[in-house]
Write a protein that holds these residues in place. Structure first.
Motif, mmCIF file in Angstrom:
data_model
loop_
_atom_site.group_PDB
_atom_site.id
_atom_site.type_symbol
_atom_site.label_atom_id
_atom_site.label_comp_id
_atom_site.label_asym_id
_atom_site.label_seq_id
_atom_site.Cartn_x
_atom_site.Cartn_y
_atom_site.Cartn_z
ATOM 1 N N ALA A 169 -27.146 8.232 22.390
ATOM 2 C CA ALA A 169 -28.242 7.312 22.069
ATOM 3 C C ALA A 169 -28.270 7.005 20.575
ATOM 4 O O ALA A 169 -28.482 5.854 20.165
ATOM 5 C CB ALA A 169 -29.568 7.912 22.522
ATOM 6 N N ALA A 170 -28.070 8.028 19.747
ATOM 7 C CA ALA A 170 -28.035 7.808 18.298
ATOM 8 C C ALA A 170 -26.856 6.920 17.915
ATOM 9 O O ALA A 170 -26.981 6.034 17.059
ATOM 10 C CB ALA A 170 -27.956 9.147 17.575
ATOM 11 N N GLN A 171 -25.723 7.159 18.541
ATOM 12 C CA GLN A 171 -24.521 6.370 18.260
ATOM 13 C C GLN A 171 -24.771 4.901 18.584
ATOM 14 O O GLN A 171 -24.411 4.005 17.808
ATOM 15 C CB GLN A 171 -23.367 6.925 19.086
ATOM 16 C CG GLN A 171 -21.995 6.427 18.720
ATOM 17 C CD GLN A 171 -20.927 7.198 19.478
ATOM 18 O OE1 GLN A 171 -21.112 7.601 20.624
ATOM 19 N NE2 GLN A 171 -19.797 7.434 18.838
ATOM 20 N N LYS A 172 -25.429 4.637 19.718
ATOM 21 C CA LYS A 172 -25.750 3.264 20.122
ATOM 22 C C LYS A 172 -26.726 2.614 19.146
ATOM 23 O O LYS A 172 -26.702 1.396 18.935
ATOM 24 C CB LYS A 172 -26.342 3.283 21.536
ATOM 25 C CG LYS A 172 -26.873 1.952 22.036
ATOM 26 C CD LYS A 172 -27.455 2.072 23.435
ATOM 27 C CE LYS A 172 -28.687 2.951 23.461
ATOM 28 N NZ LYS A 172 -29.843 2.290 22.795
ATOM 29 N N SER A 173 -27.586 3.425 18.538
ATOM 30 C CA SER A 173 -28.622 2.895 17.652
ATOM 31 C C SER A 173 -28.095 2.525 16.270
ATOM 32 O O SER A 173 -28.780 1.828 15.520
ATOM 33 C CB SER A 173 -29.742 3.934 17.492
ATOM 34 O OG SER A 173 -30.357 4.191 18.727
ATOM 35 N N LEU A 174 -26.905 3.012 15.922
ATOM 36 C CA LEU A 174 -26.350 2.749 14.597
ATOM 37 C C LEU A 174 -25.747 1.358 14.498
ATOM 38 O O LEU A 174 -25.168 0.835 15.455
ATOM 39 C CB LEU A 174 -25.259 3.770 14.273
ATOM 40 C CG LEU A 174 -25.706 5.186 13.906
ATOM 41 C CD1 LEU A 174 -24.479 6.089 13.796
ATOM 42 C CD2 LEU A 174 -26.485 5.200 12.595
#
Length: 224
Positions: A169-174
């Motif tokens: 999820a963090a990776q997608k948010s970057l």
């Protein structure tokens, strides 16, 4: 010597754990009620500063950088991020406990220089996981300091942040070329490998809790 005096209490949503804010002269401490150890102390914030500085120095040249911080604490990570970024930056802090925002807008705020008063700062009262799940390509840097590290201490729900699903999820948010950073009280090889399996290049950086060369050794994972 003056003694600490309790000046505030708060309950962590969802699990009933009670936080205590204590003050002694210009020193502040946050503890979990019923324990003797500290979660935070206003005189010991070198690694919280490093979490912001190490990540934000990599994006400082980006136009209008957007930064998400998970966990307000005593405001030192927010203050360090604002110091590292230009006037066109925007820094959003997700804080689960509403009273922690109130403490930082009150007496506690002076410890870190009242960073919530900076017009570049935004506050989101709620779980940072909500923002990670709902955003896509939004952040140039995500700085996560929501618990003691990959092994959660204050709230079991925090474990999601360090899970494969939370990392994804963090990776997608970057945004492209974005940086993801995690704070931890200590090293954990398994978490380094978990980030690598997600496709990140990873650098675990050992930093000192008090200042360079002083205090306990903490770890900042930088992932990009």
């Amino acid at each position: 010597m003056a003694r600490f005096t309790e000046i505030g209490t708060a309950t962590i949503p969802g699990n009933g754990t009670r936080l205590r804010l204590l003050q002694r002269n210009d020193e502040f401490s946050i503890k979990i009620a019923g324990t003797t150890g500290e979660l935070m102390n206003s005189r010991v914030h070198g690694s919280e500063d490093a979490l912001a500085t190490l990540a934000c120095e990599r994006i400082a040249d980006q136009p209008s950088p957007r930064v998400l911080i998970g966990g307000l604490g005593m405001g030192f990570t927010l203050a360090a991020a604002l110091a590292a970024l230009g006037d066109d930056a925007q820094v959003t802090v997700a804080e689960l406990v509403p009273e922690v925002e109130a403490w930082n807008r009150g007496a506690l705020g002076a410890a870190a220089g009242n960073p919530l008063s900076d017009p570049r700062a935004r506050i989101h009262i709620g779980d940072v996981a909500e923002l990670l799940r709902s955003s896509e390509g939004e952040w140039d840097a995500i700085l996560l300091d929501v618990d003691n590290g990959p092994e959660g201490l204050t709230r079991k729900e925090n474990n999601w942040i360090y899970s494969p699903a939370g990392i994804a999820a963090a990776q997608k948010s970057l945004r492209p070329e974005g940086i993801l950073a995690y704070w931890s009280a200590g090293p954990e090889h398994a978490f380094t490998e978990r980030l690598r399996r997600a496709g990140f290049s990873v650098e675990p950086v050992t930093v000192r809790a008090l200042r360079p060369g002083k205090g306990a050794r903490h770890v900042i994972w930088l992932a990009w």
